[in-house]
Scaffold this active site. Structure first.
Site, PDB file in Angstrom:
ATOM      1  N   CYS A 266       0.745  -1.166  -0.033  1.00 32.36           N
ATOM      2  CA  CYS A 266       0.133   0.105  -0.274  1.00 32.36           C
ATOM      3  C   CYS A 266       0.923   1.072   0.313  1.00 32.36           C
ATOM      4  O   CYS A 266       0.747   2.055  -1.031  1.00 32.36           O
ATOM      5  CB  CYS A 266      -0.907   0.217   1.244  1.00 32.36           C
ATOM      6  SG  CYS A 266      -2.634  -1.098   0.919  1.00 32.36           S
TER       7      CYS A 266
HETATM    8  N1  LIG Z   1      -2.686  -6.505   1.340  1.00 35.00           N
HETATM    9  C1  LIG Z   1      -3.496  -5.309   1.891  1.00 35.00           C
HETATM   10  O1  LIG Z   1      -3.388  -5.368   2.665  1.00 35.00           O
HETATM   11  C2  LIG Z   1      -4.233  -4.346   1.160  1.00 35.00           C
HETATM   12  C3  LIG Z   1      -5.350  -3.853   2.201  1.00 35.00           C
HETATM   13  C4  LIG Z   1      -5.849  -2.893   0.950  1.00 35.00           C
HETATM   14  C5  LIG Z   1      -6.020  -2.684  -0.873  1.00 35.00           C
HETATM   15  N2  LIG Z   1      -5.064  -4.067  -1.125  1.00 35.00           N
HETATM   16  C6  LIG Z   1      -5.403  -3.786  -2.504  1.00 35.00           C
HETATM   17  O2  LIG Z   1      -5.728  -5.647  -2.974  1.00 35.00           O
HETATM   18  C7  LIG Z   1      -5.384  -5.252  -4.213  1.00 35.00           C
HETATM   19  C8  LIG Z   1      -4.966  -6.871  -4.472  1.00 35.00           C
HETATM   20  O3  LIG Z   1      -3.882  -7.145  -2.696  1.00 35.00           O
HETATM   21  P1  LIG Z   1      -3.304  -7.989  -2.474  1.00 35.00           P
HETATM   22  O4  LIG Z   1      -2.285  -8.051  -1.401  1.00 35.00           O
HETATM   23  O5  LIG Z   1      -4.554  -8.484  -2.082  1.00 35.00           O
HETATM   24  O6  LIG Z   1      -2.266  -8.381  -3.247  1.00 35.00           O
HETATM   25  P2  LIG Z   1      -2.187 -10.035  -3.755  1.00 35.00           P
HETATM   26  O7  LIG Z   1      -1.057  -9.847  -4.365  1.00 35.00           O
HETATM   27  O8  LIG Z   1      -1.994 -10.819  -2.312  1.00 35.00           O
HETATM   28  O9  LIG Z   1      -2.850 -11.148  -4.367  1.00 35.00           O
HETATM   29  C9  LIG Z   1      -3.507 -10.826  -5.502  1.00 35.00           C
HETATM   30  C10 LIG Z   1      -4.292 -12.148  -6.562  1.00 35.00           C
HETATM   31  O10 LIG Z   1      -4.725 -12.267  -7.593  1.00 35.00           O
HETATM   32  C11 LIG Z   1      -3.952 -13.253  -8.441  1.00 35.00           C
HETATM   33  N3  LIG Z   1      -4.129 -12.484  -9.658  1.00 35.00           N
HETATM   34  C12 LIG Z   1      -4.187 -11.623 -10.914  1.00 35.00           C
HETATM   35  N4  LIG Z   1      -4.215 -11.274 -11.800  1.00 35.00           N
HETATM   36  C13 LIG Z   1      -5.593 -12.634 -12.109  1.00 35.00           C
HETATM   37  C14 LIG Z   1      -5.861 -13.034 -12.723  1.00 35.00           C
HETATM   38  N5  LIG Z   1      -6.503 -11.748 -13.663  1.00 35.00           N
HETATM   39  N6  LIG Z   1      -6.742 -13.511 -12.218  1.00 35.00           N
HETATM   40  C15 LIG Z   1      -6.647 -14.175 -11.216  1.00 35.00           C
HETATM   41  N7  LIG Z   1      -6.834 -13.980  -9.854  1.00 35.00           N
HETATM   42  C16 LIG Z   1      -5.779 -13.154 -10.311  1.00 35.00           C
HETATM   43  C17 LIG Z   1      -2.927 -13.343  -8.066  1.00 35.00           C
HETATM   44  O11 LIG Z   1      -1.822 -13.978  -8.587  1.00 35.00           O
HETATM   45  C18 LIG Z   1      -2.951 -12.682  -6.609  1.00 35.00           C
HETATM   46  O12 LIG Z   1      -2.267 -13.993  -6.285  1.00 35.00           O
HETATM   47  C19 LIG Z   1      -4.114  -4.431  -4.659  1.00 35.00           C
HETATM   48  O13 LIG Z   1      -5.258  -3.627  -5.423  1.00 35.00           O
HETATM   49  C20 LIG Z   1      -3.798  -3.824  -3.173  1.00 35.00           C
HETATM   50  O14 LIG Z   1      -3.412  -2.643  -3.764  1.00 35.00           O
HETATM   51  C21 LIG Z   1      -4.103  -4.600  -0.754  1.00 35.00           C
END
Ligand SMILES: NC(=O)c1ccc[n+]([C@@H]2O[C@H](COP(=O)([O-])OP(=O)(O)OC[C@H]3O[C@@H](n4cnc5c(N)ncnc54)[C@H](O)[C@@H]3O)[C@@H](O)[C@H]2O)c1
Length: 425
Positions: A266
């Protein structure tokens, strides 16, 4: 508002730190959930009941799988009909520019499965305008349907705070929005089945900006105390005591603490989504974001510089010294090492010739530079190190053991008691 009565078919695209907890909560609320995950290795582990997210214990995942209400799919063929699809895919920066390709491909994958009355929600953090300008056209193009008329679209930012026991997915209020009133109703109706309180806003741009405002606020305030910490040390003032004192003000002040820099998915990224949007649309610089990036990015170098000074006092050079880093994750009690400042510190130290060892019971091997020997924070390791640097104050570390055995500690988190062998950042 359209209340969702009874279970609906939910498709969650992306089973990462955001998507998996969401899927588990939806199962708990009684919905039928498909978690679509493009990373086959990750999907396989999940299907075997192995969670990699601290807030989702593997037994919760296993019982979700056993209940028949949750399944993992790694092949687009596994995407069937759904009532609500939620997109939780990464939104990284590529050379400072937002990379929305994951959102694009996720939307393109969902589009052919859209039916009249279904709802698509974007949860990934992104710049204002993404839902309207990018997601809607892809969904319309791939489905031959019209957003608003045939299906609903909305944006609802995720606020998950890994490791936080008080503010969980369910207890944290959730901002919800839609491209029109009916979409807002549909989005809100769905999340009302998952969280204690939804907070509706009038449009998707406001919801997108709300998320970036929250993260930019933290980023800027952390940079403020980081810069102050560096000045305070040179002025021989205890920044930590000053922060404690200021925190006694019951209004108008929120405490932030200095540290080795910012990490995770983030803070190092989201504010730059906002500044990029401002620059592209208005041609103006978002100066607060740029300044905060500058200060926070400098913190790992400052840690190294402080370490060098400490060793120098003992007539030692960093080159050849054995340095033990405690904590490699960007955040306490999590295994998430993405963009972790600890990895930058490690890289700088190795480059300067130090023998770097890293202890972190949460972070898996693959995420750490091979030049950093992975060790346990044992009495022997602590005693053998020329200096110990506390970068992430996991509960798993034994403070007393560190105090008893370490020759010198640079504590970037005020985790230990300050003393002749322990210095704060
Ligand atoms: N981790 C946090 O604490 C947090 C908090 C708030 C918001 N976010 C936001 O949420 C979003 C996701 O973050 P995250 O931490 O879960 O990321 P992450 O990398 O842990 O998970 C995302 C997943 O999506 C998968 N993916 C990518 N493209 C895909 C597709 N076309 N079809 C299916 N799966 C697909 C990836 O392989 C991955 O496993 C980001 O925009 C991030 O900024 C994250």
């Amino acid at each position: 508002m359209a209340p969702v009565n009874g279970p609906v078919r939910v498709l969650v695209i992306g089973q990462g730190y955001v998507g998996l907890p969401l899927a588990m909560r939806a199962v708990e609320a009684g919905h039928d959930v498909i978690g679509f995950e493009i990373d086959e290795a990750r999907a396989k582990r999940l299907a075997a009941g192995e969670s990699f997210v601290e807030d989702v214990p593997s037994d919760v995942l296993t019982s979700a799988l056993k209940s028949g209400k949750y399944a993992v799919a790694a092949d687009p063929g596994g995407i069937g009909a759904f009532d609500v699809a939620v997109i939780t895919v990464p939104t990284p920066l590529r050379e400072g520019i937002p990379d929305l390709s994951y959102i694009e491909s996720a939307a393109a994958m969902v589009a052919p499965h859209l039916r009249s009355g279904s709802t698509v929600v974007l949860e990934s953090t992104t710049y204002p305008g993404t839902t309207d300008e990018l997601v809607v056209p892809i969904l319309e193009h791939g489905s031959n349907l019209t957003a608003g008329t045939d299906f609903h679209v909305g944006y609802s930012p995720e606020r998950i705070d890994p490791g936080n026991r008080e503010w969980t997915f369910t207890t944290t209020p959730k901002v919800v929005s839609g491209i029109d009133a009916a979409s807002l109703e549909a989005v809100r109706g769905f999340y009302d089945t998952l969280v204690a309180r939804t907070v509706p806003v009038s449009g998707t741009r406001e919801a997108e900006l709300a998320k970036l405002l929250e993260n930019t606020f933290r980023h800027v305030n952390i940079a403020l105390v980081n810069e102050l910490a560096m000045f305070a040390r040179d002025l021989d003032i205890d920044i930590w005591e000053a922060i404690d004192a200021a925190s006694s003000k019951p209004f108008g002040f929120l405490p932030f603490t200095p540290g080795p820099g910012v990490g995770g998915h983030c803070l190092p990224i989201d504010p730059s989504y906002l500044s990029w949007r401002v620059k592209r649309s208005l041609g103006r610089s978002f100066r607060f974001v740029e300044l905060a990036n500058d200060v926070n990015d400098h913190m790992p170098d400052y840690v190294v510089q402080r370490l060098m000074t400490a060793l120098n006092r003992r007539r030692q050079a960093l080159n050849g010294s054995r340095i033990l880093l405690l904590g490699l994750a960007y955040k306490r009690n999590t295994g998430d090492a993405r963009e972790s400042p600890a990895l930058v510190v490690a890289d700088r130290l190795v480059t300067l010739g130090a023998e770097v060892r890293g202890a972190d019971p949460h972070v898996v091997e693959a995420h750490v530079d091979r030049r950093v020997a992975r060790v346990e924070a044992s009495a022997e390791e602590l005693a053998e190190a020329d200096a110990v640097v506390v970068l992430t104050e996991h509960d798993a570390f034994d403070r007393d053991l560190v105090a008893r055995h370490a020759r010198y500690v640079l504590d970037t988190r005020r985790w230990m008691a300050e003393g002749p062998t322990v210095e704060y950042l």
